[in-house]
Design an enzyme around this catalytic site. Structure first.
Site, PDB file in Angstrom:
ATOM      1  N   TYR A 217     -10.444   2.083   5.948  1.00 21.49           N
ATOM      2  CA  TYR A 217      -9.448   1.782   4.915  1.00 21.49           C
ATOM      3  C   TYR A 217     -10.050   0.857   3.864  1.00 21.49           C
ATOM      4  O   TYR A 217     -10.546  -0.220   4.181  1.00 21.49           O
ATOM      5  CB  TYR A 217      -8.232   1.114   5.557  1.00 21.49           C
ATOM      6  CG  TYR A 217      -7.011   1.072   4.676  1.00 21.49           C
ATOM      7  CD1 TYR A 217      -6.061   2.082   4.741  1.00 21.49           C
ATOM      8  CD2 TYR A 217      -6.807   0.038   3.781  1.00 21.49           C
ATOM      9  CE1 TYR A 217      -4.927   2.053   3.941  1.00 21.49           C
ATOM     10  CE2 TYR A 217      -5.682  -0.001   2.978  1.00 21.49           C
ATOM     11  CZ  TYR A 217      -4.755   1.008   3.061  1.00 21.49           C
ATOM     12  OH  TYR A 217      -3.647   0.979   2.254  1.00 21.49           O
ATOM     13  N   SER A 218     -10.009   1.282   2.612  1.00 18.83           N
ATOM     14  CA  SER A 218     -10.572   0.498   1.521  1.00 18.83           C
ATOM     15  C   SER A 218      -9.677   0.575   0.300  1.00 18.83           C
ATOM     16  O   SER A 218      -9.447   1.657  -0.245  1.00 18.83           O
ATOM     17  CB  SER A 218     -11.977   0.995   1.157  1.00 18.83           C
ATOM     18  OG  SER A 218     -12.466   0.332   0.007  1.00 18.83           O
ATOM     19  N   ASN A 219      -9.168  -0.569  -0.128  1.00 21.75           N
ATOM     20  CA  ASN A 219      -8.328  -0.612  -1.322  1.00 21.75           C
ATOM     21  C   ASN A 219      -9.078  -0.152  -2.563  1.00 21.75           C
ATOM     22  O   ASN A 219      -8.466   0.316  -3.532  1.00 21.75           O
ATOM     23  CB  ASN A 219      -7.801  -2.034  -1.524  1.00 21.75           C
ATOM     24  CG  ASN A 219      -6.774  -2.412  -0.473  1.00 21.75           C
ATOM     25  OD1 ASN A 219      -5.736  -1.773  -0.348  1.00 21.75           O
ATOM     26  ND2 ASN A 219      -7.068  -3.438   0.300  1.00 21.75           N
TER      27      ASN A 219
ATOM     28  N   SER B 254       0.783  -1.237   0.000  1.00 20.88           N
ATOM     29  CA  SER B 254       0.000   0.000   0.000  1.00 20.88           C
ATOM     30  C   SER B 254       0.812   1.282   0.000  1.00 20.88           C
ATOM     31  O   SER B 254       0.236   2.374  -0.105  1.00 20.88           O
ATOM     32  CB  SER B 254      -0.969  -0.002   1.189  1.00 20.88           C
ATOM     33  OG  SER B 254      -2.030  -0.892   0.946  1.00 20.88           O
TER      34      SER B 254
ATOM     35  N   GLY C  54       2.656  -0.999   4.186  1.00 24.33           N
ATOM     36  CA  GLY C  54       2.212  -1.787   3.040  1.00 24.33           C
ATOM     37  C   GLY C  54       2.249  -3.267   3.321  1.00 24.33           C
ATOM     38  O   GLY C  54       3.117  -3.754   4.055  1.00 24.33           O
TER      39      GLY C  54
END
Length: 371
Positions: free
Chosen positions: A190-192, A95, A326
């Site tokens: 948190y959202s990819n 990330s 990440g």
């Protein structure tokens, strides 16, 4: 790519260490021993702890403390071998990719090509809920369902999809097929998916693949020759350590995978040296105009520890740090710096099939470098 992977134990949970050990606070006490140099011996002890009881097979770190700079490593690069972890080996940064993508979008905002506070659909009609703004996407306050929560990321199940090619449209469809988690702008989660949208915005505004924009605007100007956006390439070229998971009780090398499953949310490959160069350039204002430099670190009451693609936090000792963590199967990483770049840490850890608790070792490392 972060939230679901940590739940599935596919990466070492370094990200959770800050909160789990109480190291993150919204306000801090006076900075103690601010001028003390980081002790290389203590850093080495922390890495050794990470690779003995912390669930890592190998680890490498780059530490900067004023004029003092050094690297450290621990553990093995590969099971069945005594080969040490390369001191500047390449790894999947997960990330931390988001900070690169956010930087490109903020550059476009500085050029007058993007307004952070208008709905995304002004640029990409019909893509997502019409109320969601660009800022909410970059700050994880959009409410978009995290697509990785729906993927089979348990180690045994991930084997079935590890080489699959994913398009960003496929990833986005997983999310938009479900209702919003909350009303846009009312919460942080948190959202990819947000950075799949961000990658598509880069492509719409530049007229080229997002990876080309990252290369042109960041990688080439900073001469980050060991950093790449791999696309469908399943390999990590050059020196690198391997990550492992346990499948049916047996260690499985998870190093090779198709990173399109992460796309603009987490596919970049880099080194601690290149990440350090990027972090210094970003903090030093070399990549963004002053107005956008303020935006990237701006937090809100809804998002008190996250700016625009950047984690912004204060340690109890008073040290202010920002950067990003990440995680992607096999790899866990950190890019952290004080705003003045006086103290910096870049870290990569590869997962061991036996697992372990990284929190004590990671807290020891952060405390020594920043406190």
């Amino acid at each position: 790519m972060q939230r679901k992977l940590s739940r599935a134990s596919l990466r070492i949970r370094l990200v959770a260490a800050l909160t789990a050990a109480g190291l993150i606070a919204t306000t801090g006490t006076a900075l103690a021993d601010a001028d003390a140099d980081a002790d290389g011996k203590v850093v080495q002890e922390a890495l050794d702890q990470l690779t003995t009881t912390g669930g890592a097979l190998g680890a490498q770190a780059r530490v900067t403390d004023g004029h003092q700079r050094f690297t450290a490593r621990s553990g093995k690069a590969e099971l069945g071998s005594n080969r040490p972890v390369p001191e500047n080996g390449r790894f999947r940064v997960g990330s931390i990719t988001k900070t690169f993508v956010s930087t490109v979008l903020l550059q476009l905002a500085g050029e007058g090509k993007l307004d952070l506070d208008v709905p995304v659909v002004r640029y990409l009609p019909g893509l997502i809920d019409g109320r969601i703004t660009v800022r909410q996407v970059l700050q994880h306050t959009s409410g978009l369902y995290n697509y990785t929560d729906a993927l089979p990321l348990d180690p045994a199940e991930f084997e079935k999809i590890r080489y699959k090619h994913w398009t960003p449209q496929e990833l986005l469809k997983i999310s938009t097929g479900k209702p919003l988690d909350f009303e846009p702008g009312t919460r942080w989660s948190y959202s990819n998916t947000n950075y799949v949208v961000a990658g598509l915005l880069v492509e719409r505004l530049t007229g080229r693949p997002y990876e080309k924009a990252v290369e042109q605007r960041i990688l080439k100007p900073l001469r980050l020759h060991d950093t790449e956006v791999p696309g469908d390439d399943v390999d990590i070229t050059g020196p690198h350590a391997h990550g492992y998971v346990s499948v049916a009780g047996k260690p499985t090398d998870i190093t090779r995978l198709n990173p399109s499953v992460a796309w603009a949310a987490g596919e970049i490959i880099s080194t601690t040296r290149d990440l350090d160069t990027f972090g210094v350039a970003l903090a030093g204002g070399r990549l963004l105009k002053p107005a956008q430099q303020q935006e990237i670190t701006k937090t809100t009451t809804v998002s008190p520890e996250y700016g625009l693609g950047l984690q912004v936090q204060t340690l109890p000792c008073g040290a202010r740090v920002w950067g990003h963590s990440g995680g992607i199967p096999g790899y866990s990483s950190q890019l952290l710096t004080t705003p003045d770049t006086h103290k910096r840490l870049e870290l990569s850890a590869t997962s061991a099939p036996t697992g372990g608790d990284p929190n004590p070792a990671f807290v020891k490392l952060l405390t020594e470098v920043f406190c």
